[in-house]
Write a protein that holds these residues in place. Structure first.
Motif, PDB file in Angstrom:
ATOM      1  N   ALA A  84       0.818  -1.222   0.000  1.00 22.68           N
ATOM      2  CA  ALA A  84       0.000   0.000   0.000  1.00 22.68           C
ATOM      3  C   ALA A  84       0.850   1.271   0.000  1.00 22.68           C
ATOM      4  O   ALA A  84       2.056   1.256   0.254  1.00 22.68           O
ATOM      5  N   SER A  85       0.172   2.401  -0.232  1.00 24.66           N
ATOM      6  CA  SER A  85       0.849   3.693  -0.373  1.00 24.66           C
ATOM      7  C   SER A  85       1.545   4.167   0.900  1.00 24.66           C
ATOM      8  O   SER A  85       2.514   4.913   0.827  1.00 24.66           O
ATOM      9  N   ASP A  86       1.102   3.723   2.077  1.00 23.37           N
ATOM     10  CA  ASP A  86       1.769   4.172   3.306  1.00 23.37           C
ATOM     11  C   ASP A  86       3.030   3.368   3.626  1.00 23.37           C
ATOM     12  O   ASP A  86       3.781   3.734   4.525  1.00 23.37           O
ATOM     13  N   LEU A  87       3.297   2.296   2.873  1.00 23.72           N
ATOM     14  CA  LEU A  87       4.517   1.517   3.101  1.00 23.72           C
ATOM     15  C   LEU A  87       5.365   1.496   1.814  1.00 23.72           C
ATOM     16  O   LEU A  87       5.969   2.502   1.471  1.00 23.72           O
ATOM     17  N   LEU A  88       5.409   0.392   1.087  1.00 21.55           N
ATOM     18  CA  LEU A  88       6.236   0.341  -0.126  1.00 21.55           C
ATOM     19  C   LEU A  88       5.703   1.212  -1.262  1.00 21.55           C
ATOM     20  O   LEU A  88       6.475   1.721  -2.057  1.00 21.55           O
ATOM     21  N   ASP A  89       4.406   1.351  -1.342  1.00 25.13           N
ATOM     22  CA  ASP A  89       3.765   2.112  -2.416  1.00 25.13           C
ATOM     23  C   ASP A  89       4.218   1.589  -3.780  1.00 25.13           C
ATOM     24  O   ASP A  89       4.878   2.280  -4.558  1.00 25.13           O
ATOM     25  N   ILE A 153      20.501  -3.341   3.848  1.00 22.85           N
ATOM     26  CA  ILE A 153      20.237  -1.958   3.462  1.00 22.85           C
ATOM     27  C   ILE A 153      19.515  -1.277   4.612  1.00 22.85           C
ATOM     28  O   ILE A 153      18.935  -1.947   5.477  1.00 22.85           O
ATOM     29  N   ARG A 154      19.558   0.023   4.597  1.00 18.69           N
ATOM     30  CA  ARG A 154      18.833   0.824   5.594  1.00 18.69           C
ATOM     31  C   ARG A 154      17.623   1.430   4.875  1.00 18.69           C
ATOM     32  O   ARG A 154      17.779   2.109   3.868  1.00 18.69           O
ATOM     33  N   ARG A 155      16.445   1.176   5.402  1.00 19.67           N
ATOM     34  CA  ARG A 155      15.205   1.642   4.753  1.00 19.67           C
ATOM     35  C   ARG A 155      15.213   3.146   4.517  1.00 19.67           C
ATOM     36  O   ARG A 155      14.832   3.619   3.456  1.00 19.67           O
ATOM     37  N   GLY A 156      15.660   3.910   5.502  1.00 20.45           N
ATOM     38  CA  GLY A 156      15.658   5.366   5.394  1.00 20.45           C
ATOM     39  C   GLY A 156      16.500   5.886   4.249  1.00 20.45           C
ATOM     40  O   GLY A 156      16.211   6.952   3.692  1.00 20.45           O
ATOM     41  N   ASP A 157      17.555   5.147   3.871  1.00 21.35           N
ATOM     42  CA  ASP A 157      18.401   5.564   2.748  1.00 21.35           C
ATOM     43  C   ASP A 157      17.620   5.610   1.441  1.00 21.35           C
ATOM     44  O   ASP A 157      18.032   6.269   0.488  1.00 21.35           O
ATOM     45  N   PHE A 158      16.513   4.896   1.378  1.00 20.49           N
ATOM     46  CA  PHE A 158      15.708   4.820   0.159  1.00 20.49           C
ATOM     47  C   PHE A 158      14.364   5.534   0.310  1.00 20.49           C
ATOM     48  O   PHE A 158      13.464   5.349  -0.506  1.00 20.49           O
ATOM     49  N   GLY A 159      14.228   6.336   1.353  1.00 22.31           N
ATOM     50  CA  GLY A 159      12.982   7.060   1.572  1.00 22.31           C
ATOM     51  C   GLY A 159      11.860   6.176   2.074  1.00 22.31           C
ATOM     52  O   GLY A 159      10.687   6.545   2.000  1.00 22.31           O
ATOM     53  N   LEU A 160      12.200   5.016   2.601  1.00 23.63           N
ATOM     54  CA  LEU A 160      11.205   4.075   3.118  1.00 23.63           C
ATOM     55  C   LEU A 160      11.215   4.125   4.641  1.00 23.63           C
ATOM     56  O   LEU A 160      11.367   3.120   5.321  1.00 23.63           O
ATOM     57  N   PHE A 162       8.865   4.813   6.776  1.00 25.56           N
ATOM     58  CA  PHE A 162       7.565   4.663   7.411  1.00 25.56           C
ATOM     59  C   PHE A 162       7.667   3.758   8.634  1.00 25.56           C
ATOM     60  O   PHE A 162       8.569   2.947   8.749  1.00 25.56           O
ATOM     61  N   ALA A 163       6.771   3.931   9.553  1.00 23.76           N
ATOM     62  CA  ALA A 163       6.608   3.090  10.741  1.00 23.76           C
ATOM     63  C   ALA A 163       7.873   2.940  11.580  1.00 23.76           C
ATOM     64  O   ALA A 163       8.229   1.835  11.974  1.00 23.76           O
ATOM     65  N   PRO A 164       8.555   4.071  11.910  1.00 26.35           N
ATOM     66  CA  PRO A 164       9.726   3.928  12.787  1.00 26.35           C
ATOM     67  C   PRO A 164       9.293   3.373  14.137  1.00 26.35           C
ATOM     68  O   PRO A 164       8.243   3.728  14.655  1.00 26.35           O
ATOM     69  N   LEU A 166       8.086   0.593  14.744  1.00 27.60           N
ATOM     70  CA  LEU A 166       7.286  -0.591  14.434  1.00 27.60           C
ATOM     71  C   LEU A 166       8.117  -1.577  13.616  1.00 27.60           C
ATOM     72  O   LEU A 166       8.147  -2.769  13.892  1.00 27.60           O
ATOM     73  N   LEU A 167       8.801  -1.030  12.596  1.00 22.99           N
ATOM     74  CA  LEU A 167       9.670  -1.847  11.747  1.00 22.99           C
ATOM     75  C   LEU A 167      11.111  -1.406  11.923  1.00 22.99           C
ATOM     76  O   LEU A 167      11.390  -0.209  12.059  1.00 22.99           O
ATOM     77  N   GLY A 168      12.023  -2.351  11.878  1.00 24.07           N
ATOM     78  CA  GLY A 168      13.437  -2.036  11.996  1.00 24.07           C
ATOM     79  C   GLY A 168      13.943  -1.217  10.823  1.00 24.07           C
ATOM     80  O   GLY A 168      13.385  -1.250   9.727  1.00 24.07           O
ATOM     81  N   GLU A 169      15.002  -0.492  11.050  1.00 27.43           N
ATOM     82  CA  GLU A 169      15.629   0.313   9.994  1.00 27.43           C
ATOM     83  C   GLU A 169      16.432  -0.550   9.039  1.00 27.43           C
ATOM     84  O   GLU A 169      16.502  -0.284   7.840  1.00 27.43           O
ATOM     85  N   VAL A 170      17.032  -1.607   9.547  1.00 26.83           N
ATOM     86  CA  VAL A 170      17.905  -2.459   8.735  1.00 26.83           C
ATOM     87  C   VAL A 170      17.116  -3.630   8.166  1.00 26.83           C
ATOM     88  O   VAL A 170      16.377  -4.312   8.878  1.00 26.83           O
ATOM     89  N   VAL A 171      17.288  -3.836   6.851  1.00 24.72           N
ATOM     90  CA  VAL A 171      16.701  -4.988   6.172  1.00 24.72           C
ATOM     91  C   VAL A 171      17.857  -5.877   5.742  1.00 24.72           C
ATOM     92  O   VAL A 171      18.738  -5.440   4.991  1.00 24.72           O
ATOM     93  N   LYS A 172      17.867  -7.108   6.229  1.00 19.71           N
ATOM     94  CA  LYS A 172      18.904  -8.059   5.832  1.00 19.71           C
ATOM     95  C   LYS A 172      18.440  -8.805   4.588  1.00 19.71           C
ATOM     96  O   LYS A 172      17.280  -9.214   4.504  1.00 19.71           O
TER      97      LYS A 172
END
Length: 185
Positions: A84-89, A153-160, A162-164, A166-172
């Protein structure tokens, strides 16, 4: 051919040319923290990838395009929410694209540097790559090479971002990829 070229070619016994992805034996998996206390695991099922092998390690190129709408965490309701638009969009960011810029290493352990693009944001990414080997398939005589690549990767580096909390910043990331040698090899 220089000594470096000979060493690079001998260290990775892949025939030159365009290798094709074996999608039935490949996977793009990820892990992200939920609430900081648990991990959510998932995968992307829509993957296209290519491997070009030149005469040296410096000429190896890998490309991959991942359909973000193909996310599968084992929970259809969660997957719909993530799209959805509030997450990956996924309407604005339909794909994630990786292009390697440099491959180095020897034996079974390699490093692949590249650029990852999600939507309109591109950032550098480094993956640790393990060369699983090269084998001939008895049924048809084709030769397959296996690789495992890991990184984060770090979600914030890609403008993702959302939901700090709630979801971790690091995606393995864990990629298990099998490629088929070009027939002309």
């Amino acid at each position: 051919m220089t000594t470096h070229d000979i060493a690079a070619t001998a260290a990775l016994p892949l025939a030159p040319g365009r290798w094709t992805l074996d999608p039935l034996h490949s996977a793009v998996n990820f892990t992200i923290r939920h609430l900081g206390i648990a991990k959510v695991r998932g995968r992307f099922t829509g993957v296209e990838a290519g491997l070009y092998v030149g005469r040296t390690a410096d000429e190896i190129r890998v490309t991959a395009t991942i359909d973000l709408a193909s996310i599968d965490t084992g929970n259809p309701d969660r997957d719909a929410h993530v799209r959805a638009s509030d997450l990956l969009d996924v309407e604005k960011r339909p794909t994630m694209v990786f292009r390697s810029t440099r491959v180095s290493g020897e034996g079974g352990d390699w490093t692949m540097e590249g650029e990852l693009t999600i939507g309109d944001v591109t950032r550098p990414v480094t993956l640790a790559v393990e060369f699983g080997g090269l084998v001939e398939v008895p049924m048809d005589g084709s030769r397959h090479a296996g690789f495992e690549a890991t990184g984060e990767i770090r979600r914030g580096d890609f403008g993702l971002d959302f939901a700090p909390g709630l979801l971790g910043e690091v995606v393995k990331i864990q990629l298990d990829m099998e490629f088929v040698e070009p027939r002309s090899a």
